[in-house]
Scaffold this active site. Structure first.
Site, mmCIF file in Angstrom:
data_model
loop_
_atom_site.group_PDB
_atom_site.id
_atom_site.type_symbol
_atom_site.label_atom_id
_atom_site.label_comp_id
_atom_site.label_asym_id
_atom_site.label_seq_id
_atom_site.Cartn_x
_atom_site.Cartn_y
_atom_site.Cartn_z
ATOM 1 N N GLY A 182 -17.745 -0.488 41.345
ATOM 2 C CA GLY A 182 -18.784 -1.309 40.734
ATOM 3 C C GLY A 182 -18.422 -1.895 39.379
ATOM 4 O O GLY A 182 -19.243 -2.558 38.758
ATOM 5 N N SER A 198 7.343 29.906 19.729
ATOM 6 C CA SER A 198 6.093 29.530 20.374
ATOM 7 C C SER A 198 5.622 28.260 19.687
ATOM 8 O O SER A 198 5.436 28.237 18.467
ATOM 9 C CB SER A 198 5.058 30.641 20.229
ATOM 10 O OG SER A 198 3.843 30.232 20.822
ATOM 11 N N ARG A 250 -4.560 35.801 17.017
ATOM 12 C CA ARG A 250 -4.751 35.281 15.656
ATOM 13 C C ARG A 250 -5.321 36.411 14.806
ATOM 14 O O ARG A 250 -6.527 36.650 14.802
ATOM 15 C CB ARG A 250 -5.717 34.092 15.671
ATOM 16 C CG ARG A 250 -5.135 32.823 16.323
ATOM 17 C CD ARG A 250 -6.159 31.700 16.279
ATOM 18 N NE ARG A 250 -5.598 30.392 16.552
ATOM 19 C CZ ARG A 250 -5.695 29.755 17.722
ATOM 20 N NH1 ARG A 250 -6.321 30.314 18.738
ATOM 21 N NH2 ARG A 250 -5.176 28.551 17.880
ATOM 22 N N CYS A 308 1.393 27.791 22.410
ATOM 23 C CA CYS A 308 0.096 28.444 22.251
ATOM 24 C C CYS A 308 -0.935 27.552 21.588
ATOM 25 O O CYS A 308 -2.040 27.975 21.297
ATOM 26 C CB CYS A 308 0.240 29.752 21.491
ATOM 27 S SG CYS A 308 0.867 29.533 19.821
ATOM 28 N N ARG A 320 -10.225 3.921 51.842
ATOM 29 C CA ARG A 320 -9.373 4.548 50.829
ATOM 30 C C ARG A 320 -9.549 6.043 50.967
ATOM 31 O O ARG A 320 -10.518 6.513 51.563
ATOM 32 C CB ARG A 320 -9.750 4.087 49.425
ATOM 33 C CG ARG A 320 -11.123 4.527 49.061
ATOM 34 C CD ARG A 320 -11.551 4.091 47.686
ATOM 35 N NE ARG A 320 -12.985 4.351 47.608
ATOM 36 C CZ ARG A 320 -13.842 3.607 46.951
ATOM 37 N NH1 ARG A 320 -13.430 2.541 46.306
ATOM 38 N NH2 ARG A 320 -15.115 3.914 46.926
ATOM 39 N N ARG A 349 -12.617 -10.536 46.274
ATOM 40 C CA ARG A 349 -12.940 -9.184 45.821
ATOM 41 C C ARG A 349 -11.864 -8.643 44.900
ATOM 42 O O ARG A 349 -10.678 -8.800 45.164
ATOM 43 C CB ARG A 349 -13.008 -8.220 47.014
ATOM 44 C CG ARG A 349 -14.102 -8.530 47.981
ATOM 45 C CD ARG A 349 -13.887 -7.759 49.286
ATOM 46 N NE ARG A 349 -14.953 -8.069 50.210
ATOM 47 C CZ ARG A 349 -16.090 -7.400 50.290
ATOM 48 N NH1 ARG A 349 -16.296 -6.350 49.524
ATOM 49 N NH2 ARG A 349 -17.030 -7.761 51.138
ATOM 50 N N TYR A 363 6.496 29.791 29.242
ATOM 51 C CA TYR A 363 5.089 30.069 29.500
ATOM 52 C C TYR A 363 4.190 29.161 28.676
ATOM 53 O O TYR A 363 4.633 28.550 27.696
ATOM 54 C CB TYR A 363 4.749 31.537 29.210
ATOM 55 C CG TYR A 363 4.842 31.919 27.751
ATOM 56 C CD1 TYR A 363 3.737 31.749 26.907
ATOM 57 C CD2 TYR A 363 6.019 32.414 27.204
ATOM 58 C CE1 TYR A 363 3.821 32.084 25.562
ATOM 59 C CE2 TYR A 363 6.110 32.743 25.869
ATOM 60 C CZ TYR A 363 5.009 32.574 25.044
ATOM 61 O OH TYR A 363 5.074 32.878 23.719
ATOM 62 N N HIS A 394 -24.134 3.588 43.737
ATOM 63 C CA HIS A 394 -23.354 3.497 42.504
ATOM 64 C C HIS A 394 -23.472 4.786 41.680
ATOM 65 O O HIS A 394 -22.485 5.356 41.229
ATOM 66 C CB HIS A 394 -23.859 2.299 41.692
ATOM 67 C CG HIS A 394 -23.213 2.184 40.351
ATOM 68 N ND1 HIS A 394 -23.779 2.693 39.212
ATOM 69 C CD2 HIS A 394 -22.032 1.658 39.988
ATOM 70 C CE1 HIS A 394 -22.985 2.463 38.190
ATOM 71 N NE2 HIS A 394 -21.917 1.830 38.635
ATOM 72 N N GLY A 429 3.319 25.798 18.252
ATOM 73 C CA GLY A 429 1.930 25.677 17.801
ATOM 74 C C GLY A 429 1.619 24.192 17.755
ATOM 75 O O GLY A 429 1.720 23.553 16.713
ATOM 76 N N LYS A 480 -7.398 -1.511 47.300
ATOM 77 C CA LYS A 480 -8.097 -2.155 48.409
ATOM 78 C C LYS A 480 -7.133 -3.003 49.236
ATOM 79 O O LYS A 480 -7.103 -2.913 50.469
ATOM 80 C CB LYS A 480 -9.244 -3.011 47.860
ATOM 81 C CG LYS A 480 -10.143 -3.558 48.935
ATOM 82 C CD LYS A 480 -11.282 -4.383 48.344
ATOM 83 C CE LYS A 480 -12.301 -3.501 47.682
ATOM 84 N NZ LYS A 480 -13.347 -4.262 46.985
ATOM 85 N N ARG A 524 0.502 37.277 15.886
ATOM 86 C CA ARG A 524 0.881 36.374 14.818
ATOM 87 C C ARG A 524 0.423 36.947 13.479
ATOM 88 O O ARG A 524 -0.735 37.337 13.323
ATOM 89 C CB ARG A 524 0.236 35.012 15.006
ATOM 90 C CG ARG A 524 0.571 34.093 13.839
ATOM 91 C CD ARG A 524 0.009 32.734 13.987
ATOM 92 N NE ARG A 524 -1.435 32.720 13.838
ATOM 93 C CZ ARG A 524 -2.159 31.623 14.020
ATOM 94 N NH1 ARG A 524 -1.578 30.506 14.395
ATOM 95 N NH2 ARG A 524 -3.449 31.666 13.847
ATOM 96 N N MET A 550 -15.871 -4.029 38.551
ATOM 97 C CA MET A 550 -15.366 -5.404 38.493
ATOM 98 C C MET A 550 -16.112 -6.283 39.485
ATOM 99 O O MET A 550 -17.012 -5.835 40.173
ATOM 100 C CB MET A 550 -13.871 -5.397 38.742
ATOM 101 C CG MET A 550 -13.117 -4.825 37.550
ATOM 102 S SD MET A 550 -11.371 -4.904 37.785
ATOM 103 C CE MET A 550 -11.154 -3.880 39.203
HETATM 104 C C1 PEP Z 1 -1.226 25.813 16.562
HETATM 105 O O1 PEP Z 1 -1.117 25.354 15.431
HETATM 106 O O2 PEP Z 1 -0.994 25.178 17.587
HETATM 107 C C2 PEP Z 1 -1.686 27.199 16.739
HETATM 108 C C3 PEP Z 1 -1.728 27.745 17.937
HETATM 109 O O3 PEP Z 1 -2.105 27.847 15.623
HETATM 110 P P1 PEP Z 1 -3.553 27.634 14.980
HETATM 111 O O4 PEP Z 1 -4.361 26.805 15.942
HETATM 112 O O5 PEP Z 1 -4.131 28.994 14.796
HETATM 113 O O6 PEP Z 1 -3.215 26.947 13.712
HETATM 114 MG MG MG Z 2 -1.084 26.718 13.731
#
Ligand code: PEP
Ligand code: MG
Length: 897
Positions: A99, A789, A580, A857, A334, A90, A877, A450, A791, A21, A635, A101
């Protein structure tokens, strides 16, 4: 330290210090817009106050100087008996917390300056009304007196005089009310209402600082992931009065529609009103078109200011203004909060108007907003009972039981019920109930009330101002026409159209999902002349398309079936980052795994494996066919064995009963045998036990079977003219030796299958990095693994030592409450700890194998904040569930611009 900034000294880029503000008031002042003069006390002063529990001494001096300057500029003295300067105090944090504060208006009024104000305004009634408002606000927010006491006294006065409206109270009545209020203050706080203007000011400043830490403010911050350490700034502004008569008023407006994003004027105006009257939804408001009729010249000034501000901020602005006797004053602006659909439409409109670039458009939308657009909507072809139509304040399709209080909403929601909070209007104390509800419905107030502002911010479906509803919160029901809806009755509200329905209404998929799956042309063709939806779909297409061009990160999917793979691909998935395989052994096939586990000799085991092989091969052929040309990371089996076996307790009971009843036969024998096996495989900490690569090493043949199936499926696809890209991924390895053992076997099997089938097989073997030891020995792991990867689910579990299946429901609430973290580390990557392991493993893995491919993943692969982190550490990725793919694409693009 400089704690006080005059409005002429700041600018919009100083939000950290001046709050939103304050920074924007300074910016408007510099633009030459009509802002009442004033100054901002910095967030730094608030932080100092919070650590020392006292106003910093320099602050008092600087406030004195700033007040002097204000007095000199205006030629009036604070709280003077003649023509007094009055100020508002204010709050204003860096991030808007509507609303949450406190604000105190009319500071400087006392028993003598009230006469000065009456003389200036030539209006006794107004002066006494302003004074009673000050005592009321001050009593409640500064002295912590229950606000009900004041409203009860006000009601008592009205009924004593036989009037219903506040405005019907005469000057004399208000003067008496001031005495009543002063008495309440004396009784409740043990002191007199402070008469000295400067004492009022200092106490109000302190109260605003303190309001940073009220329960509702903390709750709001947790919800919005705003840090508790920021503190609030305080703005001290010369009062202008919207309640001087019908030539005065106060309002809120937007430069575009914050609900839909369509261009035009949107706002609410209230004649003869002050401060919070508009946003509190106490009286129903007028439109800007009505305002134009009432005061064309002030309206023209407002229009000019709106154009100016939108051009300057290059975005939708929301504005609070007051008209004092025909003169426009700007009280706040704003960059406005908006719905998800509005965010996309506005960003695209501004690109088309050449006001912002596509890169900037990408920064103006979020993955979270895109996810909201993917929510289902009500099916308009279904039979529905329309009760009423209110104002569409926050989109979505909510179905739930009507509840009439915040506490019931929270109770019922805790029991797992979907509830819709129905109120006449909401106030900040309803926040807990609003969070617990799937929808919010009010009978009063406008789009800036509000309820509307807060619901929009939270992405909760909301309909406001449904005037046809007579809401009786005490009787816990509302009446509309001849229909009575009592607490617990199911209703449905449409936050896009404002419609309210009785009972369940079926929902259908969103047009944005149709677009994502079927493409732009097909979707538009199906939309007929629904221009607004077409504009939305085109905006998503343009911005998401730009994200795809801009992003560096690939976006893969976590899927296990050809149908999900198909969906993932249609939503833009560029591969499978995690299949999986254990999911392929549930249902009917569970017995095959059971047989494998129970096998007493090699022959039975071989038999069980042989039965699994063709099934697995077909599974993989299905996936490789759907994902032809794209990587499919498979996997090897991961979970603890007990997940495939019957529950120990249940089976024990079954066997015991059978024995007691003297039952015999092969089935009982089998159960007894099974029970012994289940008992053998019982583990105290199964997630840390025999699972992942350990299974592969301990149960001979299991991984081999899977790897053979992968190799055969790959070969089959090549022979069928396909372009398969299977990859083998080893779960839960902690040591390079584990990888060696599996990879040696993989090499053997791939060579065998290659020879058998007469095709070359290039199937990389990689490792999941799910254990701290794996991350810390990444250089060695990368000697064997051809890709990593992360996990991050298991990596979070093992880094924090949090059981991922237990802790979130058990005590994370307390942990966020106490600020251990603001969001669960299973939801958003813990950058400092788990993130550090990811960073180390990425760097050291790449150091030993420069072309090491890196992905993630865990669930974090679909989380916006985490995606920005993964982009920064240089992963190749992210992999997430199919419905998160568009969100990940957008966020990966945002991370790259
Ligand atoms: C993880 O552990 O992040 C994973 C992707 O494997 P899971 O969730 O199947 O254990
Ligand atoms: Mg895992």
């Amino acid at each position: 330290v400089k704690y006080v900034f005059d409005f002429s000294e700041g600018n919009k880029d100083l939000k950290d210090l001046l709050g939103g503000k304050g920074a924007n008031l300074a910016e408007m002042t510099n633009l030459g817009l009509p802002v009442p003069p004033g100054f901002t006390i910095t967030t730094e002063a608030c932080r100092t106050y919070m650590t020392t529990s006292a106003l910093p001494p320099e602050l008092r001096v600087q406030v004195t100087l700033a007040v002097r300057k204000l007095e000199d500029d205006l030629g009036r003295l604070l709280g003077d008996a003649h023509d007094p300067l009055l100020v508002s105090v204010r709050s204003g944090a860096k991030f808007s917390m509507p609303g949450m504060m406190e604000t105190v208006l009319n500071v400087g009024l006392n028993d003598s300056s009230v006469h000065g104000l009456a003389a200036f305004a030539n209006n006794e009634r107004f002066a006494w009304d302003s004074y009673r408002r000050l005592i009321q606000m001050f009593g409640k927010t500064v002295l912590d007196i229950d606000g009900e006491l004041f409203s009860d006294a006000l009601d008592a006065k009205k009924s004593q005089l036989g009037v219903t409206g506040d405005t019907e109270l005469t000057a004399d009545a208000l003067r008496e009310l001031v005495d009543d209020y002063k008495e309440i203050v004396r009784r409740e706080s043990g002191r007199d209402f402070p008469q000295h203007p400067r004492e009022q000011l200092d106490m109000a400043i302190e109260a605003v600082f303190n309001s940073w830490n009220t329960d509702r403010a903390r709750l709001y911050r947790r919800r919005e992931r705003i840090s508790d350490d920021l503190g609030t700034a305080v703005n001290v502004v010369a009062m202008v009065f919207g309640n001087l008569g019908d030539d005065s008023g106060t309002g809120v407006c937007f430069t575009r529609d914050p609900a839909t994003g369509m261009t035009g004027d949107y706002g609410d105006y209230l004649q003869n009103a002050q401060g919070e009257d508009v946003v509190a939804g106490i009286r129903n408001t007028l439109s800007l078109a009505d305002f134009e009729k009432i005061d064309p010249s002030a309206y023209a000034d407002l229009r000019a200011a709106m154009r100016r501000l939108e051009g300057h901020y290059r975005d939708l602005c929301d504005i609070e203004f007051t008209v004092e006797r025909g003169k426009l004053w700007m009280l706040q602006t704003r960059v406005g909060k908006r719905t998800a659909a509005a965010a996309f439409r506005i960003a695209k409109q501004l690109v088309d108007e050449h006001i912002i670039t596509l890169d900037e458009a990408l920064e103006r939308v979020t993955g979270e907003q895109l996810s909201k657009l993917m929510f289902p909507q009500f099916d308009s072809s279904a039979a529905r009972v329309l009760l009423a139509t209110g104002m569409a304040a926050s989109p979505g399709a909510a179905v739930g039981a009507a509840v009439f209080s915040s506490s019931t909403a929270q109770e019922w929601a805790a029991q797992g019920k979907d509830v819709i909070l129905v109120r006449r209007e909401t106030n900040p104390d309803d926040l807990g109930g609003m969070i617990a509800s799937v929808g919010v419905l009010t009978s009063r107030g406008g789009k800036t009330s509000h309820a509307a502002v807060v619901a929009r911010g939270m992405g909760t479906t909301c309909v406001v101002g449904a005037e046809a509803l007579q809401v009786d919160v005490n009787a816990r029901r509302f009446v509309v026409g001849d229909t009575v809806v009592v607490e617990g009755d199911v209703i449905a509200i449409d936050g896009t159209s404002g419609e309210i329905f009785l009972g369940e209404v079926p929902v259908v998929s969103s047009p944005v999902v149709r677009y994502l799956e079927d493409g732009l042309d097909a979707t538009i063709a199906g939309l007929g002349d629904d221009e607004a939806t077409i504009e939305l779909v085109e905006a998503v297409d343009a911005i998401l398309g730009h994200a795809d061009t801009a992003r560096r990160l690939g976006v893969y999917a976590n899927v296990d079936t050809p149908a999900d793979a198909h969906r993932a691909r249609s939503l833009g998935g560029e591969g499978i980052g995690l299949c999986r395989t254990e999911h392929m052994f549930l249902g009917d096939r569970r017995v095959l795994i059971e047989r494998l586990i129970l096998a007493k000799d090699d022959a039975t085991q071989e038999e069980a494996l042989a039965a699994l092989l063709p099934l697995q091969r077909e599974d993989f052929i299905g996936l490789l066919t759907e994902m032809d040309g794209l990587p499919v990371t498979i996997r090897l089996i991961d979970p603890p064995l007990h997940e495939f076996l019957p529950d120990f307790t249940e089976l024990s009971v079954k066997v015991a009963l059978a024995k007691e009843r003297g039952e015999t036969g092969p089935e009982v024998d089998r159960d007894v045998e099974l029970l012994a096996a289940v008992d053998r495989h019982r583990e105290a900490n199964p997630m840390l036990g025999l699972r992942g690569v350990r299974l592969g090493i301990v149960i001979p043949g299991l991984f081999a079977l899977q790897m053979r199936a992968i190799a055969q499926a790959h070969a089959a696809r090549i022979k069928a003219g396909g372009d398969p890209h299977a990859e083998i991924m080893i779960p839960l390895a902690a040591s390079v030796m584990e990888l060696h053992l599996v990879k040696d076997e993989a090499t053997r099997i791939l060579a065998d299958v290659s020879a058998e089938e007469g095709v070359d097989l290039e199937i990389p073997v990689g490792a999941m990095i799910e254990l701290p030891r794996a991350a810390l020995t990444a250089d060695r792991m990368a000697d064997v693994a051809e890709f990593f990867s992360f996990g991050t689910n298991d990596l979070t579990q093992t880094t924090w030592g949090f059981s991922r299946d237990d802790v979130e429901g058990a005590f994370f609430h307390e942990y966020t409450e106490h600020g251990v973290f603001s969001v669960s580390p299973f939801e958003s990557i813990d950058v400092q700890g788990v993130g550090r392991l990811v960073r180390i493993a990425a760097q050291e893995g790449r150091a030993s194998r420069p072309d090491l491919r890196l992905g993630v993943c865990g669930e974090h692969g679909g989380d916006p904040q985490s995606i920005h982190f993964f982009n920064e550490v240089g992963l190749d990725y992210v992999s997430c569930s199919p419905f998160r793919i568009p969100i990940a694409r957008l966020e990966a693009g945002r991370a790259a611009v």
